[in-house]
Design an enzyme around this catalytic site. Structure first.
Site, PDB file in Angstrom:
ATOM      1  N   ASP A 153      11.578   9.044   1.593  1.00 20.06           N
ATOM      2  CA  ASP A 153      12.454   8.368   2.547  1.00 20.06           C
ATOM      3  C   ASP A 153      13.912   8.463   2.106  1.00 20.06           C
ATOM      4  OD1 ASP A 153      10.135   7.584   3.907  1.00 20.06           O
ATOM      5  OD2 ASP A 153      10.089   5.611   2.935  1.00 20.06           O
ATOM      6  N   ASP A 160       4.897   3.265   0.282  1.00 23.89           N
ATOM      7  CA  ASP A 160       6.270   2.869  -0.013  1.00 23.89           C
ATOM      8  C   ASP A 160       6.239   1.855  -1.146  1.00 23.89           C
ATOM      9  OD1 ASP A 160       7.346   4.452   2.027  1.00 23.89           O
ATOM     10  OD2 ASP A 160       7.303   2.836   3.488  1.00 23.89           O
TER      11      ASP A 160
END
Length: 167
Positions: A138, A119
């Site tokens: 995401d 991420d």
């Protein structure tokens, strides 16, 4: 893009954009160690995070057993979404499902390859962060789910054509 084949192609594009963005950030941009950060805008940074859990960090899996259970569970979900695309007739739902599928595939590959999901997108307003650090997958999954929910609430399918007889 509204065809079923187009939905699968769109899912592959989402997957490719996710993987390309992760490569760019951790490769050429050099944000590749925990805590590395590049400020892009006053409200947006690239911040390297290794997500070993699922959404919002729940079901944190450090060991191999947990990792592969998460890979298996998310793969089963991705297979279900791929099947749903094949069965879905509404173009809006197919687009949303394609976003979910492409995002799931990107995160599955990360977890299988690295043991965690990379991420790096960090949106903030001062110290307030409305989201945890996330990635393209995401975002695609979240947007896809939001589209499905909005369409479920606001887009009403026409009932089957029922003929009434007049006497």
């Amino acid at each position: 893009m509204t065809s079923k084949r187009g939905a699968y192609i769109f899912a592959l594009i989402v997957f490719a954009v996710d993987q390309l963005s992760k490569w760019l950030v951790t490769g050429p941009l050099g944000v590749r160690a925990l805590g590395d950060q590049k400020v892009l805008l006053p409200i947006f940074n690239l911040t390297y995070v290794e997500n070993r859990g699922i959404s919002l960090g729940y079901l944190h899996a450090d060991g191999d057993t947990g990792r592969w259970l998460l890979v298996a569970a998310t793969t089963a979900i991705a297979i279900g979404v791929a099947w749903w695309i094949r069965r879905e007739d509404a173009p809006g739902e197919r687009i949303a499902l394609a976003m979910i599928l492409g995002g799931a595939l990107g995160n599955i590959l990360d977890r299988a390859r690295q043991g965690f999901v990379t991420d790096f997108l960090d949106l903030h307003f001062g110290e307030w962060r409305p989201f945890l650090v996330f990635n393209v997958s995401d975002a695609a999954i979240s947007i896809g789910v939001a589209i499905l929910l909005i369409r479920a609430v606001f887009v009403h399918k026409k009932p089957a054509n029922t003929e009434t007889t007049h006497a």
